[in-house]
Structure formats: structure tokens, C-alpha cells
Scaffold this motif. Structure first.
Motif, short mmCIF file in Angstrom:
data_model
loop_
_atom_site.label_atom_id
_atom_site.label_comp_id
_atom_site.label_asym_id
_atom_site.label_seq_id
_atom_site.Cartn_x
_atom_site.Cartn_y
_atom_site.Cartn_z
N ASP A 45 -6.66 6.23 1.82
CA ASP A 45 -7.62 6.35 1.00
C ASP A 45 -8.59 7.31 2.02
O ASP A 45 -9.76 7.07 2.37
CB ASP A 45 -8.36 5.30 0.39
N ALA B 202 0.88 -1.08 -0.04
CA ALA B 202 0.07 -0.12 0.04
C ALA B 202 1.01 1.21 0.10
O ALA B 202 1.83 1.35 0.63
CB ALA B 202 -0.85 0.15 1.32
N ARG B 203 0.41 2.29 -0.86
CA ARG B 203 1.35 3.45 -0.70
C ARG B 203 0.79 4.63 -0.16
O ARG B 203 1.50 5.49 0.25
CB ARG B 203 1.42 3.96 -2.60
N SER B 204 -0.67 4.62 -0.02
CA SER B 204 -1.26 5.84 0.51
C SER B 204 -2.66 5.28 1.17
O SER B 204 -3.15 4.18 0.89
CB SER B 204 -1.58 7.02 -0.26
N ASP C 92 -5.29 3.72 -5.00
CA ASP C 92 -5.40 2.99 -3.68
C ASP C 92 -6.41 2.86 -2.79
O ASP C 92 -6.55 3.87 -1.62
CB ASP C 92 -4.25 3.73 -2.84
#
Length: 482
Positions: A197, A193-195, A251
Motif C-alpha cells: 500500500d 498479502a497481494r500488494s 490491501d
């Protein structure tokens, strides 16, 4: 400590904490009259002791589950323990109705963080197949037992001590769990996961909160009133907005691909129905025993021993059967027994006895609970990627809580309107109340029939893996070898 033994100690910890959370859903019911007297609650505001908890619990479960995946399951689990334990202490110390309602809301928020985090830790700790089925059997047994034990313990503590102790009891359990958690659980999260939501989180949480609020207040405003319809429309707009946002978000808080798992979808529909039937049934039975049969809180609590004791046994049997024959046959049996038990209660009488009017139904309901909670818990997580374990856990918990809120509101409305009509026609109070409860049980049995149909035609058959599921790259295990 070897790794295999370590996992089962971890399961014991997770089930103990989940038992504490489930307990608090029902433990307040029996104590409500004492709370009303001591804190001077108005009849109108008394329902908020239950509704405030349900509102935050149901509204934040999905967010809590996904936050566990993204921020770290153990970290979120520990945060939930702190919030829930502190809120329990504040609830016991509450000095007026506003203080108790506020602390109960905070308790529901803590529960919404703990429950999906704990279930996602369990899912990523045990391999899919017989091992996980056994672990989820224990989890399902806790759900079945806790739902009944809450009423039992509430009656015992209220009668022998006082109502604040139904909350104080959580504090030492929460502190002990906080201390033990770092020793048994290591951190795990979705490393890809990058960010986070945030827009999706805001939409789904506000949508669920508005939905649960609309359901809990429907009896006050009227189901067909502009206020109730407005709440439901607002909730639908927010939730459809959430789905639209998730379809485009890189994401997503809830990747819509998870709904390709037909087993998961069927389990969540069945979980919604189970919550609708079970929560309302126990409330109606508690009111029948106290208002019609004249049971004290203590006697009411002990009356549920037949359900609590046998539900644990049947949950263990159900876990073994799921591994052998699959989810579908076990769930069909569970929903059938659950429906038959509720149908039995449609014959309760104003001068009824425990042995004739309650005990047979309790024994049948216990089978239904064990054979429903366990397969639903297993099916709701079957085939789910470890990186989405928290999300799947939040979904099934949300389904059951929204169903519970809907069931309590709808069946309470049926019971109240029937009782009011009977009183207006000149019936005695005990007879009018009994007629109201009978009408509610009849409606509950009808919902149970829908549950049987869902188990037959929506939930898939032998679809639970018997071999370990592959773990995607970048996803860390929930437990380290000890």
C-alpha cells in the motif's frame, strides 16, 4: 540444537539488538556538551542531534513494522542492521554539525526498521500465553534497562574515551548480529498479502514525520504560534487522510480491524503516556545532576546504576505476574510507582544530595518501569494475528516515541519558562534551574496520574491468553526447527 533452545538463543539476539537501539535514544544526552565543543554546534542546532533521530525513528516505525510483515521479517531486520550500523559509524566520524545531524537521522531510520521487525519476529516465534509473556518480559526488561543504561554508558564512554565512541560501540554489535541472524532466524512474512500500500505508506509516514517535527520545534516557535499550529494541522490532515484511505484500500497498510482489540488500544494509550513521562524525566534528571549538582558525565552515568540494576529484576517479576493475574493489575501498580517516583523528584533542592534527593526516587521509578514496560509490551501484542505482528509492533513503538517527543518538548518548555521567570525576578541560577525542574516533574506526575486512570479504566483485565493462539493459514513460522 533442539528447537526449544533455538528459540531462546534467537530471543537473546533480538533483545541484544533492541538494547542497542534503545540505548541510542538516551546515550547522546550526557555527551551533548562535548559534542557541542568539538564540532562547534550552535545552541540552536544542538537539539537536532536528538531531534533528527527522533524524527525519523518516530516517523517510520509504522511503515517499518508493516514492511516486515509484507516483505519478510528477517530481510527487513537485516536491512535495518546495515543502515543502523553504517549510520553509527558515520556519526562517530562526523566532521561538522551537518554531518552528525544527517547521520543521526539515518540512524533513526535504521532503528525504525529494526525495532518493529525484531518485535514481530519475537511475536511469531513464541506462542501466545506464558511462553510469549516470558519472552516479552525479557523484551520489556531490555526497554527498561536500556533507557537508563544509555545515560550510564554515555557518561562512561564520554569521560574515559570520547563522544564518538558512543556511536562506534554499535558497529561491532551490528556486524555480529548480521552474521548470526541467518543462523538463528528463518524468513517469515504474511503470505496472503497481494500488494504494498504505497499511498497509505506515504500518508502515514509523512503525517508522523510532520507531527514529530511540530512537537520537537514547538519550543522554538512557541506552542501557540502559527508555525506550530500549522504543523499540527498538516499532520492531522495527513493522518486522517491515511485513515480514510485505509478504510477503502483492499490491501491496507494498517487494517483498521486491528483497533477492535481493546487490549491493544489500551496498551498504545498507556505506551504513549509512558513515553511522555519517562523520556522527559530522564532528561530533566540528567540536566539537574549536571547543571545544579555539578556532576560530571561519568558521575551522572553511575548515578543511574540504582535504576538500571533494579529495573531488570522488577521486569522479571512483572512478566511472571502478568501470566498469573493479567495485564491490568500489574500495569496499575507500575503506573502508580512511576507516578510516585516522579512526584518524589518535585522536592529536589539546589544543594541536594544523591542519597536524599535522588536514590529513593530512583528505586521507586525502577519498580514503575519494570511493571509498566512489560505489561504494555504484552498487551500491545495480545490477540494479534501473526500476519499483523509487525504492524502491532510498529504501533506500540510509534506510541512510545511520539509520547517521548511530546514529553521532552512540553516538560522542557515548562522548565525553561519557569527558570526564565525566576531569573527575571532575581533568583540565583541554581535556584531558578531547580524551580524549573520541579515544575517539570510536577507536570510529569500529573501525566502519570492520567496513566493510572488509563490502566484502571481503559486497559482490560485478565485478557492475556494462556493457551497458544491459532496461526492463520498462509502465515509461515518465524523459526524453523533446528
Amino acid at each position: 540444537m533442539n528447537a526449544a533452545r533455538h528459540k531462546w538463543y534467537a530471543l537473546a539476539l533480538l533483545c541484544t539488538v533492541q538494547f542497542m537501539v534503545v540505548l541510542d535514544i538516551a546515550v547522546v544526552n550526557v555527551a551533548l556538551p562535548s559534542i557541542q565543543t568539538d564540532l562547534g554546534f550552535s545552541q540552536e542546532n544542538l537539539q537536532w542531534v536528538i531531534s533528527a533521530y527522533a524524527l525519523l525513528f518516530g516517523g517510520f516505525l509504522l511503515l517499518g513494522g508493516r514492511a516486515a510483515d509484507l516483505l519478510g521479517r528477517r530481510r527487513v531486520f537485516l536491512a535495518g542492521l546495515v543502515i543502523f550500523s553504517a549510520a553509527s559509524l558515520l556519526s562517530g566520524l562526523a566532521w561538522n554539525e551537518g554531518a552528525l545531524i544527517g547521520s543521526r537521522a539515518l540512524q533513526g531510520f535504521g532503528a525504525a526498521i529494526i525495532s518493529p521487525a525484531a518485535l514481530s519476529i519475537l511475536t511469531t516465534t513464541f506462542k501466545e500465553g506464558p511462553e510469549r509473556n516470558t519472552a516479552l518480559g525479557a523484551w520489556g526488561a531490555v526497554g527498561a534497562f536500556g533507557a537508563v543504561a544509555g545515560v550510564l554508558l554515555g557518561g562512561v564512554l564520554t569521560d574515559l574515551l570520547s563522544w564518538p565512541w558512543i556511536f562506534y560501540l554499535n558497529v561491532p554489535v551490528g556486524i555480529a548480529a548480521f552474521i548470526i541472524t541467518p543462523l538463528l532466524l528463518s524468513e517469515s512474512r504474511d503470505a496472503e498479502a497481494r500488494s504494498f500500500d504505497l499511498p497509505g505508506a506515504a500518508l502515514v509516514t509523512s503525517g508522523l514525520v510532520v507531527l514529530v517535527y511540530g512537537i520537537t520545534q514547538a519550543n522554538k516557535y512557541g506552542w501557540g504560534s502559527a508555525e506550530t499550529i500549522g504543523f499540527f494541522v498538516a499532520a492531522l490532515v495527513l493522518l486522517f487522510g491515511f485513515l480514510g484511505w485505509e478504510a477503502r484500500s483492499p490491501d491496507a497498510l494498517m487494517p483498521l480491524s486491528i483497533f477492535r482489540l481493546r487490549t491493544l488500544v489500551g496498551a498504545n494509550i498507556a505506551g504513549l503516556i509512558l513515553g511522555t513521562v519517562l523520556f522527559a524525566m530522564f532528561l530533566m534528571l540528567t540536566l539537574y545532576m549536571q547543571q545544579v549538582l555539578g556532576y560530571s558525565p561519568l558521575k551522572t552515568g553511575f548515578a543511574y546504576l540504582a535504576v538500571a540494576g533494579t529495573a531488570i529484576i522488577w521486569s522479571g517479576v512483572a512478566a511472571q505476574l502478568v501470566t498469573r493475574v493479567g495485564v491490568k493489575p500489574v500495569l496499575v501498580v507500575g503506573m502508580t510507582f512511576l507516578t510516585a517516583g516522579i512526584a518524589f523528584f518535585t522536592q529536589v533542592s539546589p544543594d541536594g544530595s544523591y542519597v536524599a534527593d535522588l536514590l529513593p526516587g530512583f528505586l521507586v521509578i525502577a519498580v514503575g518501569m519494570g511493571f509498566s514496560f512489560v505489561p504494555i509490551s504484552i498487551a500491545a501484542l495480545a490477540g494479534v494475528k501473526p500476519s499483523e505482528a509487525g504492524l502491532a509492533s510498529g504501533l506500540i513503538n510509534t506510541s512510545q516515541q511520539v509520547g517521548g517527543a511530546l514529553g521532552i518538548a512540553a516538560l522542557s518548555a515548562i522548565a525553561t519558562s519557569t527558570t526564565t521567570d525566576k531569573l527575571a525576578s532575581g533568583s540565583q541560577k541554581a535556584i531558578a534551574l531547580t524551580d524549573g525542574f520541579q515544575a517539570a516533574f510536577t507536570a510529569g506526575a500529573a501525566v502519570g496520574v492520567v496513566g493510572i486512570l488509563v490502566a484502571l479504566f481503559v486497559v482490560r483485565g485478565r485478557d492475556i491468553a494462556t493457551e497458544p493462539a491459532a496461526v492463520p493459514a498462509g502465515v509461515e513460522p518465524a523459526l524453523e526447527a533446528a
